[in-house]
Design an enzyme around this catalytic site. Structure first.
Site, PDB file in Angstrom:
ATOM      1  N   LYS A  86     -38.552 -22.740 150.277  1.00 13.23           N
ATOM      2  CA  LYS A  86     -37.395 -22.212 149.546  1.00 13.23           C
ATOM      3  C   LYS A  86     -36.806 -23.242 148.586  1.00 13.23           C
ATOM      4  O   LYS A  86     -36.248 -22.888 147.552  1.00 13.23           O
ATOM      5  CB  LYS A  86     -36.332 -21.726 150.528  1.00 13.23           C
ATOM      6  N   GLU A 108     -27.775 -14.348 148.230  1.00 14.96           N
ATOM      7  CA  GLU A 108     -27.849 -13.550 149.445  1.00 14.96           C
ATOM      8  C   GLU A 108     -28.622 -14.368 150.474  1.00 14.96           C
ATOM      9  O   GLU A 108     -29.412 -15.233 150.111  1.00 14.96           O
ATOM     10  CB  GLU A 108     -28.606 -12.246 149.161  1.00 14.96           C
ATOM     11  N   SER A 377     -45.322 -22.113 155.391  1.00 14.41           N
ATOM     12  CA  SER A 377     -44.150 -21.979 154.520  1.00 14.41           C
ATOM     13  C   SER A 377     -42.950 -22.792 154.997  1.00 14.41           C
ATOM     14  O   SER A 377     -42.126 -23.212 154.193  1.00 14.41           O
ATOM     15  CB  SER A 377     -43.758 -20.507 154.392  1.00 14.41           C
TER      16      SER A 377
HETATM   17  C1  LIG Z   1     -37.753 -17.123 153.809  1.00  9.49           C
HETATM   18  C2  LIG Z   1     -38.994 -17.539 154.451  1.00  9.49           C
HETATM   19  C3  LIG Z   1     -40.181 -16.776 154.327  1.00  9.49           C
HETATM   20  C4  LIG Z   1     -40.245 -15.454 153.630  1.00  9.49           C
HETATM   21  O1  LIG Z   1     -40.008 -15.495 152.257  1.00  9.49           O
HETATM   22  P1  LIG Z   1     -41.143 -15.287 151.160  1.00  9.49           P
HETATM   23  O2  LIG Z   1     -40.352 -15.050 149.927  1.00  9.49           O
HETATM   24  O3  LIG Z   1     -41.985 -14.125 151.551  1.00  9.49           O
HETATM   25  O4  LIG Z   1     -41.931 -16.529 151.098  1.00  9.49           O
HETATM   26  C5  LIG Z   1     -41.330 -17.286 154.895  1.00  9.49           C
HETATM   27  N1  LIG Z   1     -41.332 -18.448 155.588  1.00  9.49           N
HETATM   28  C6  LIG Z   1     -40.216 -19.207 155.734  1.00  9.49           C
HETATM   29  C7  LIG Z   1     -40.293 -20.469 156.512  1.00  9.49           C
HETATM   30  C8  LIG Z   1     -39.014 -18.767 155.179  1.00  9.49           C
HETATM   31  O5  LIG Z   1     -37.920 -19.524 155.344  1.00  9.49           O
END
Ligand SMILES: *Cc1c(COP(=O)(O)O)cnc(C)c1O
Length: 410
Positions: A86, A108, A377
Protein backbone atom coordinates in the site's frame (compact mmCIF):
# COMPACT_ATOMS: atom_id res chain seq x y z
CA UNK A 1 -7.57 2.62 -22.61
CA UNK A 2 -9.90 4.80 -24.65
CA UNK A 3 -10.75 8.43 -23.85
CA UNK A 4 -13.37 7.79 -21.22
CA UNK A 5 -11.19 5.55 -19.06
CA UNK A 6 -12.55 2.21 -20.26
CA UNK A 7 -10.64 -1.06 -20.38
CA UNK A 8 -12.68 -3.07 -22.86
CA UNK A 9 -16.17 -2.97 -21.37
CA UNK A 10 -15.00 -2.00 -17.91
CA UNK A 11 -14.14 1.12 -15.92
CA UNK A 12 -15.23 4.61 -16.97
CA UNK A 13 -16.25 7.60 -14.90
CA UNK A 14 -19.79 7.59 -13.50
CA UNK A 15 -19.88 10.62 -11.25
CA UNK A 16 -22.05 13.57 -10.32
CA UNK A 17 -21.42 16.67 -12.44
CA UNK A 18 -19.97 18.51 -9.45
CA UNK A 19 -16.93 16.20 -9.37
CA UNK A 20 -16.17 16.51 -13.08
CA UNK A 21 -13.73 19.38 -12.80
CA UNK A 22 -11.86 17.70 -9.93
CA UNK A 23 -11.43 14.55 -11.97
CA UNK A 24 -10.31 16.54 -15.00
CA UNK A 25 -7.69 18.28 -12.86
CA UNK A 26 -6.56 14.99 -11.33
CA UNK A 27 -6.29 13.40 -14.78
CA UNK A 28 -4.21 16.35 -15.96
CA UNK A 29 -1.85 16.20 -12.95
CA UNK A 30 -1.49 12.44 -13.41
CA UNK A 31 -0.72 12.72 -17.15
CA UNK A 32 1.83 15.47 -16.49
CA UNK A 33 3.55 13.34 -13.84
CA UNK A 34 3.54 10.35 -16.12
CA UNK A 35 5.15 12.27 -18.93
CA UNK A 36 7.78 13.82 -16.68
CA UNK A 37 10.70 11.43 -16.00
CA UNK A 38 11.78 13.58 -13.04
CA UNK A 39 8.54 12.64 -11.26
CA UNK A 40 9.39 8.91 -11.35
CA UNK A 41 12.96 9.71 -10.28
CA UNK A 42 11.61 11.59 -7.26
CA UNK A 43 9.29 8.65 -6.54
CA UNK A 44 12.15 6.11 -6.69
CA UNK A 45 14.28 8.33 -4.45
CA UNK A 46 11.45 8.59 -1.90
CA UNK A 47 10.68 4.86 -1.95
CA UNK A 48 14.34 3.87 -1.54
CA UNK A 49 14.89 6.19 1.43
CA UNK A 50 11.52 6.17 3.24
CA UNK A 51 10.41 2.64 2.33
CA UNK A 52 12.51 -0.43 1.50
CA UNK A 53 12.69 -0.33 -2.28
CA UNK A 54 13.78 -2.26 -4.16
CA UNK A 55 12.19 -5.01 -2.07
CA UNK A 56 14.00 -8.39 -2.23
CA UNK A 57 12.95 -11.45 -4.19
CA UNK A 58 13.48 -14.38 -1.80
CA UNK A 59 14.18 -17.91 -3.03
CA UNK A 60 12.02 -20.21 -0.87
CA UNK A 61 14.38 -23.17 -0.90
CA UNK A 62 12.59 -25.24 1.76
CA UNK A 63 9.13 -24.79 0.30
CA UNK A 64 10.46 -25.64 -3.18
CA UNK A 65 11.98 -28.89 -1.85
CA UNK A 66 8.81 -29.64 0.13
CA UNK A 67 6.63 -29.63 -2.98
CA UNK A 68 9.30 -31.07 -5.28
CA UNK A 69 8.06 -29.08 -8.28
CA UNK A 70 8.69 -25.52 -9.37
CA UNK A 71 11.31 -23.28 -7.73
CA UNK A 72 9.32 -20.90 -5.55
CA UNK A 73 10.30 -17.22 -5.32
CA UNK A 74 8.61 -14.67 -3.06
CA UNK A 75 8.44 -10.95 -3.87
CA UNK A 76 8.75 -9.26 -0.48
CA UNK A 77 6.30 -6.33 -0.42
CA UNK A 78 5.98 -7.00 3.31
CA UNK A 79 9.30 -5.21 3.75
CA UNK A 80 7.81 -1.88 2.70
CA UNK A 81 7.34 0.82 5.34
CA UNK A 82 3.99 0.12 7.09
CA UNK A 83 4.27 -3.52 6.08
CA UNK A 84 2.58 -3.83 2.70
CA UNK A 85 2.48 -2.75 -0.94
CA UNK A 86 0.00 0.00 0.00
CA UNK A 87 2.95 2.32 0.64
CA UNK A 88 3.76 2.30 -3.11
CA UNK A 89 0.39 3.87 -3.91
CA UNK A 90 0.03 6.35 -1.05
CA UNK A 91 3.53 7.78 -1.37
CA UNK A 92 3.02 8.19 -5.12
CA UNK A 93 -0.27 9.99 -4.60
CA UNK A 94 1.42 12.07 -1.88
CA UNK A 95 3.91 13.38 -4.44
CA UNK A 96 1.01 14.17 -6.77
CA UNK A 97 -0.79 16.06 -3.99
CA UNK A 98 2.35 18.16 -3.51
CA UNK A 99 2.34 18.96 -7.24
CA UNK A 100 -1.34 19.89 -7.19
CA UNK A 101 -0.73 22.12 -4.16
CA UNK A 102 -3.52 20.61 -2.06
CA UNK A 103 -3.34 20.75 1.73
CA UNK A 104 -5.68 17.98 2.85
CA UNK A 105 -6.12 14.28 2.06
CA UNK A 106 -9.00 11.92 2.75
CA UNK A 107 -9.18 8.15 2.35
CA UNK A 108 -11.44 5.18 2.89
CA UNK A 109 -10.23 2.16 4.78
CA UNK A 110 -11.65 -1.29 5.55
CA UNK A 111 -9.17 -3.27 7.60
CA UNK A 112 -7.34 -0.06 8.37
CA UNK A 113 -4.13 -0.82 6.45
CA UNK A 114 -4.75 1.80 3.79
CA UNK A 115 -5.79 4.24 6.51
CA UNK A 116 -2.52 3.72 8.37
CA UNK A 117 -0.51 4.08 5.15
CA UNK A 118 -2.35 7.31 4.24
CA UNK A 119 -1.96 8.75 7.76
CA UNK A 120 1.76 7.96 7.54
CA UNK A 121 2.08 9.76 4.21
CA UNK A 122 0.08 12.75 5.51
CA UNK A 123 2.34 13.03 8.56
CA UNK A 124 5.46 12.95 6.40
CA UNK A 125 4.17 15.51 3.89
CA UNK A 126 2.53 17.75 6.52
CA UNK A 127 -1.02 17.32 5.20
CA UNK A 128 -4.29 17.38 7.09
CA UNK A 129 -5.83 13.89 7.03
CA UNK A 130 -9.32 12.44 7.50
CA UNK A 131 -9.96 8.70 7.26
CA UNK A 132 -13.45 7.28 6.67
CA UNK A 133 -14.00 3.84 8.18
CA UNK A 134 -17.18 1.83 8.69
CA UNK A 135 -18.27 1.79 12.33
CA UNK A 136 -18.08 -2.01 12.40
CA UNK A 137 -14.50 -1.88 11.09
CA UNK A 138 -13.54 0.80 13.65
CA UNK A 139 -14.58 -1.64 16.36
CA UNK A 140 -12.89 -4.65 14.74
CA UNK A 141 -9.61 -2.92 13.89
CA UNK A 142 -8.84 -0.89 16.99
CA UNK A 143 -5.00 -1.18 16.75
CA UNK A 144 -4.99 0.46 13.30
CA UNK A 145 -7.39 3.20 14.46
CA UNK A 146 -5.04 3.84 17.38
CA UNK A 147 -2.00 4.33 15.11
CA UNK A 148 -3.89 6.52 12.61
CA UNK A 149 -4.96 8.86 15.40
CA UNK A 150 -1.48 8.90 16.94
CA UNK A 151 -0.09 10.01 13.57
CA UNK A 152 -2.48 12.93 13.59
CA UNK A 153 -5.33 11.69 11.39
CA UNK A 154 -9.01 12.10 12.22
CA UNK A 155 -10.86 8.79 11.94
CA UNK A 156 -14.56 9.17 11.16
CA UNK A 157 -16.75 6.11 11.88
CA UNK A 158 -19.35 5.72 9.09
CA UNK A 159 -22.78 4.68 10.36
CA UNK A 160 -24.55 4.08 6.99
CA UNK A 161 -25.49 0.77 5.40
CA UNK A 162 -23.51 -2.26 6.50
CA UNK A 163 -21.05 0.17 8.19
CA UNK A 164 -18.07 -1.37 6.35
CA UNK A 165 -15.72 -0.56 3.46
CA UNK A 166 -18.21 0.26 0.70
CA UNK A 167 -20.02 2.71 3.01
CA UNK A 168 -16.70 4.33 3.89
CA UNK A 169 -16.00 4.84 0.15
CA UNK A 170 -19.39 6.53 -0.37
CA UNK A 171 -18.74 8.83 2.59
CA UNK A 172 -15.28 9.76 1.30
CA UNK A 173 -16.84 10.78 -2.05
CA UNK A 174 -19.39 12.93 -0.19
CA UNK A 175 -16.58 14.71 1.65
CA UNK A 176 -14.72 15.27 -1.62
CA UNK A 177 -17.74 16.84 -3.28
CA UNK A 178 -17.88 19.53 -0.59
CA UNK A 179 -14.11 20.11 -0.28
CA UNK A 180 -12.97 19.94 -3.87
CA UNK A 181 -10.58 22.88 -3.80
CA UNK A 182 -8.14 21.89 -1.07
CA UNK A 183 -8.68 18.14 -0.77
CA UNK A 184 -7.36 15.06 -2.60
CA UNK A 185 -8.99 11.65 -2.21
CA UNK A 186 -6.27 8.98 -1.84
CA UNK A 187 -8.15 5.96 -3.18
CA UNK A 188 -6.57 2.78 -1.87
CA UNK A 189 -6.73 0.31 -4.72
CA UNK A 190 -6.97 -0.04 -8.52
CA UNK A 191 -10.73 0.58 -8.48
CA UNK A 192 -13.06 3.57 -8.70
CA UNK A 193 -13.52 6.09 -11.51
CA UNK A 194 -10.72 6.88 -13.99
CA UNK A 195 -7.93 7.79 -13.58
CA UNK A 196 -7.67 5.86 -10.28
CA UNK A 197 -7.46 2.28 -11.64
CA UNK A 198 -4.70 3.21 -14.08
CA UNK A 199 -2.93 5.64 -11.75
CA UNK A 200 -2.81 3.27 -8.77
CA UNK A 201 -1.63 0.49 -11.09
CA UNK A 202 1.13 2.76 -12.37
CA UNK A 203 2.49 3.40 -8.87
CA UNK A 204 2.26 -0.33 -8.08
CA UNK A 205 4.02 -1.30 -11.34
CA UNK A 206 7.26 -0.77 -9.44
CA UNK A 207 6.68 -4.27 -7.98
CA UNK A 208 6.55 -5.95 -11.39
CA UNK A 209 9.43 -3.97 -12.85
CA UNK A 210 11.70 -5.05 -10.01
CA UNK A 211 10.41 -8.65 -9.88
CA UNK A 212 10.95 -9.19 -13.62
CA UNK A 213 14.55 -8.09 -13.42
CA UNK A 214 15.18 -10.06 -10.21
CA UNK A 215 13.74 -13.39 -11.37
CA UNK A 216 15.70 -13.26 -14.61
CA UNK A 217 18.87 -12.52 -12.65
CA UNK A 218 18.37 -15.33 -10.09
CA UNK A 219 16.65 -17.98 -12.19
CA UNK A 220 18.18 -17.12 -15.57
CA UNK A 221 14.83 -16.78 -17.35
CA UNK A 222 11.24 -15.72 -16.84
CA UNK A 223 8.91 -17.63 -14.49
CA UNK A 224 6.15 -19.98 -15.64
CA UNK A 225 3.54 -18.44 -13.38
CA UNK A 226 3.00 -15.38 -11.20
CA UNK A 227 0.54 -15.44 -8.29
CA UNK A 228 -1.07 -12.52 -6.48
CA UNK A 229 -4.04 -12.15 -4.15
CA UNK A 230 -6.87 -9.91 -5.37
CA UNK A 231 -8.88 -7.57 -3.17
CA UNK A 232 -9.38 -4.41 -5.20
CA UNK A 233 -6.51 -5.62 -7.36
CA UNK A 234 -3.64 -3.19 -6.79
CA UNK A 235 -0.89 -5.58 -5.71
CA UNK A 236 -1.91 -7.99 -8.48
CA UNK A 237 -1.85 -5.24 -11.12
CA UNK A 238 1.50 -4.16 -9.68
CA UNK A 239 3.30 -7.45 -10.16
CA UNK A 240 1.39 -8.54 -13.31
CA UNK A 241 2.53 -5.46 -15.22
CA UNK A 242 6.09 -6.78 -15.18
CA UNK A 243 4.95 -9.91 -17.07
CA UNK A 244 1.80 -8.96 -19.03
CA UNK A 245 3.50 -8.59 -22.43
CA UNK A 246 5.02 -12.06 -22.29
CA UNK A 247 2.02 -14.26 -23.12
CA UNK A 248 3.88 -17.46 -22.18
CA UNK A 249 3.84 -16.43 -18.52
CA UNK A 250 0.64 -17.44 -16.78
CA UNK A 251 -0.81 -14.83 -14.42
CA UNK A 252 -2.98 -16.10 -11.56
CA UNK A 253 -5.19 -13.85 -9.44
CA UNK A 254 -6.37 -15.43 -6.19
CA UNK A 255 -9.58 -14.22 -4.58
CA UNK A 256 -11.09 -14.90 -1.17
CA UNK A 257 -12.95 -18.22 -1.21
CA UNK A 258 -14.11 -17.67 2.38
CA UNK A 259 -16.15 -20.63 3.62
CA UNK A 260 -16.19 -22.09 0.08
CA UNK A 261 -17.66 -20.83 -3.20
CA UNK A 262 -20.68 -23.14 -2.86
CA UNK A 263 -21.69 -21.50 0.46
CA UNK A 264 -22.07 -18.03 -1.05
CA UNK A 265 -19.94 -16.77 1.89
CA UNK A 266 -16.92 -15.55 -0.07
CA UNK A 267 -15.54 -12.48 -1.85
CA UNK A 268 -14.64 -14.13 -5.18
CA UNK A 269 -15.94 -11.88 -7.94
CA UNK A 270 -14.11 -13.28 -10.95
CA UNK A 271 -13.45 -16.84 -9.75
CA UNK A 272 -16.76 -17.25 -7.94
CA UNK A 273 -19.11 -17.39 -10.92
CA UNK A 274 -21.90 -15.52 -9.12
CA UNK A 275 -20.86 -11.88 -9.66
CA UNK A 276 -22.41 -9.75 -12.39
CA UNK A 277 -21.62 -6.51 -14.27
CA UNK A 278 -22.73 -3.36 -12.50
CA UNK A 279 -22.06 0.33 -12.07
CA UNK A 280 -21.37 1.54 -8.53
CA UNK A 281 -18.96 3.84 -6.73
CA UNK A 282 -18.20 5.65 -9.95
CA UNK A 283 -17.14 2.79 -12.21
CA UNK A 284 -18.27 -0.34 -14.02
CA UNK A 285 -16.97 -3.76 -13.05
CA UNK A 286 -18.03 -7.22 -11.86
CA UNK A 287 -19.78 -6.82 -8.51
CA UNK A 288 -21.11 -9.30 -5.99
CA UNK A 289 -24.71 -8.14 -5.98
CA UNK A 290 -28.26 -9.39 -5.80
CA UNK A 291 -30.60 -9.41 -8.83
CA UNK A 292 -31.88 -5.97 -7.88
CA UNK A 293 -28.37 -4.49 -7.74
CA UNK A 294 -28.06 -4.51 -3.93
CA UNK A 295 -24.45 -5.20 -2.95
CA UNK A 296 -24.02 -8.52 -1.16
CA UNK A 297 -22.26 -9.18 2.14
CA UNK A 298 -18.84 -10.65 1.48
CA UNK A 299 -16.81 -12.91 3.68
CA UNK A 300 -13.12 -13.67 4.13
CA UNK A 301 -10.73 -14.38 6.97
CA UNK A 302 -8.62 -11.64 5.33
CA UNK A 303 -10.22 -8.24 5.89
CA UNK A 304 -8.27 -6.71 2.99
CA UNK A 305 -9.85 -9.02 0.37
CA UNK A 306 -13.38 -8.38 1.53
CA UNK A 307 -14.64 -6.00 -1.19
CA UNK A 308 -17.69 -6.29 -3.50
CA UNK A 309 -16.00 -4.89 -6.63
CA UNK A 310 -12.71 -5.49 -8.39
CA UNK A 311 -10.36 -3.48 -10.58
CA UNK A 312 -11.95 -2.84 -14.00
CA UNK A 313 -8.53 -3.58 -15.52
CA UNK A 314 -8.67 -7.07 -14.00
CA UNK A 315 -12.25 -7.57 -15.20
CA UNK A 316 -10.90 -6.78 -18.67
CA UNK A 317 -7.89 -9.12 -18.36
CA UNK A 318 -10.24 -11.82 -17.04
CA UNK A 319 -12.59 -11.39 -20.01
CA UNK A 320 -9.63 -11.50 -22.41
CA UNK A 321 -8.40 -14.69 -20.74
CA UNK A 322 -5.02 -13.11 -19.94
CA UNK A 323 -5.35 -13.62 -16.16
CA UNK A 324 -6.68 -16.84 -14.63
CA UNK A 325 -8.75 -16.35 -11.46
CA UNK A 326 -8.92 -18.85 -8.62
CA UNK A 327 -10.20 -18.78 -5.05
CA UNK A 328 -8.60 -20.07 -1.85
CA UNK A 329 -10.76 -20.86 1.18
CA UNK A 330 -10.09 -19.62 4.71
CA UNK A 331 -9.02 -23.13 5.73
CA UNK A 332 -6.56 -23.47 2.83
CA UNK A 333 -5.18 -20.03 3.60
CA UNK A 334 -4.49 -20.80 7.27
CA UNK A 335 -2.72 -24.03 6.28
CA UNK A 336 -0.57 -22.16 3.74
CA UNK A 337 0.27 -19.53 6.34
CA UNK A 338 1.35 -22.15 8.87
CA UNK A 339 3.50 -24.00 6.32
CA UNK A 340 5.23 -20.79 5.18
CA UNK A 341 6.07 -19.83 8.76
CA UNK A 342 7.45 -23.29 9.59
CA UNK A 343 9.42 -23.79 6.37
CA UNK A 344 10.73 -20.29 5.67
CA UNK A 345 10.38 -18.23 8.85
CA UNK A 346 8.22 -15.79 6.92
CA UNK A 347 4.79 -14.58 8.12
CA UNK A 348 2.58 -13.55 5.18
CA UNK A 349 -0.48 -11.37 5.73
CA UNK A 350 -3.72 -13.37 5.56
CA UNK A 351 -4.43 -11.59 2.26
CA UNK A 352 -1.08 -12.62 0.78
CA UNK A 353 -1.50 -16.18 2.09
CA UNK A 354 -4.25 -16.62 -0.54
CA UNK A 355 -1.60 -16.36 -3.26
CA UNK A 356 0.61 -18.80 -1.37
CA UNK A 357 -2.27 -21.28 -0.95
CA UNK A 358 -3.01 -21.37 -4.69
CA UNK A 359 0.68 -21.58 -5.62
CA UNK A 360 1.08 -24.53 -3.22
CA UNK A 361 -1.85 -26.34 -4.87
CA UNK A 362 -0.10 -26.07 -8.24
CA UNK A 363 3.65 -26.12 -7.48
CA UNK A 364 4.11 -29.86 -7.94
CA UNK A 365 2.51 -29.77 -11.43
CA UNK A 366 5.64 -27.98 -12.67
CA UNK A 367 9.23 -29.22 -12.97
CA UNK A 368 12.26 -28.07 -10.94
CA UNK A 369 13.52 -26.22 -14.04
CA UNK A 370 10.48 -23.95 -13.78
CA UNK A 371 10.10 -20.98 -11.47
CA UNK A 372 7.01 -19.37 -10.00
CA UNK A 373 6.76 -16.01 -8.29
CA UNK A 374 4.37 -15.31 -5.41
CA UNK A 375 3.66 -11.68 -4.58
CA UNK A 376 3.75 -11.36 -0.81
CA UNK A 377 1.64 -8.21 -0.58
CA UNK A 378 2.18 -7.70 3.15
CA UNK A 379 3.38 -9.02 6.49
CA UNK A 380 1.16 -10.96 8.86
CA UNK A 381 2.05 -9.33 12.18
CA UNK A 382 -1.17 -7.28 11.99
CA UNK A 383 -3.20 -10.52 11.92
CA UNK A 384 -2.06 -11.88 15.27
CA UNK A 385 -5.55 -11.57 16.83
CA UNK A 386 -7.29 -13.36 13.94
CA UNK A 387 -4.63 -16.02 13.46
CA UNK A 388 -4.22 -16.87 17.16
CA UNK A 389 -8.00 -17.13 17.40
CA UNK A 390 -8.23 -19.34 14.31
CA UNK A 391 -5.48 -21.67 15.58
CA UNK A 392 -7.33 -21.69 18.91
CA UNK A 393 -4.12 -21.00 20.79
CA UNK A 394 -4.80 -21.44 24.53
CA UNK A 395 -1.84 -19.40 25.83
CA UNK A 396 -2.81 -16.45 23.61
CA UNK A 397 -6.35 -16.55 25.00
CA UNK A 398 -4.97 -16.57 28.53
CA UNK A 399 -2.76 -13.59 27.70
CA UNK A 400 -5.75 -11.56 26.42
CA UNK A 401 -7.89 -12.45 29.46
CA UNK A 402 -5.07 -11.55 31.82
CA UNK A 403 -4.56 -8.21 30.08
CA UNK A 404 -8.28 -7.46 30.34
CA UNK A 405 -8.17 -8.21 34.06
CA UNK A 406 -5.27 -5.82 34.57
CA UNK A 407 -7.20 -3.08 32.73
CA UNK A 408 -10.28 -3.65 34.86
CA UNK A 409 -8.22 -3.32 38.02
CA UNK A 410 -7.15 0.06 36.56
C1 LIG B 1 -5.08 -4.12 1.20
C2 LIG B 1 -4.32 -5.36 1.05
C3 LIG B 1 -4.59 -6.26 -0.01
C4 LIG B 1 -5.70 -6.08 -0.98
O1 LIG B 1 -5.59 -4.97 -1.82
P1 LIG B 1 -5.25 -5.07 -3.37
O2 LIG B 1 -5.61 -3.71 -3.86
O3 LIG B 1 -6.07 -6.15 -3.98
O4 LIG B 1 -3.81 -5.35 -3.49
C5 LIG B 1 -3.77 -7.36 -0.13
N1 LIG B 1 -2.77 -7.61 0.75
C6 LIG B 1 -2.49 -6.78 1.78
C7 LIG B 1 -1.38 -7.12 2.71
C8 LIG B 1 -3.26 -5.63 1.97
O5 LIG B 1 -2.97 -4.82 3.00
Amino acid sequence: MNKKGFFGNWGGVYLPEILRETFDRLEEAYQQARNDPSFWQEYLQLMSTYSCRPTPLTYAENLSKHFGGAQIYIKREDLNHTGAHKANNVMGQGLLVKRMGKKRVIAETGAGQHGVATATMAAKFGLECTIYMGEVDVQRQRPNVFWMEKMGATVVPVKDGSRTLKDAINEAFRDWVSNIDDTHYVLGTACGPAPFPEMVSWFQSIIGTEAREQIERYHGRPPKRVYACVGGGSNAMGIFQGFLEDKKIELVGVEAGGDGLETGRHAARLAGGDASPGVAQGYKTMFLQNDDGQMRETHSVAAGLDYVGVSPILSHLWEEGRVRFEAATDTEVLAALELTMKKEGIIPALESAHAFAQAFKEASDLSPEDAIVINMSGRGDKDIFTVAHAFNDPSWKEFIIERAREYQKG
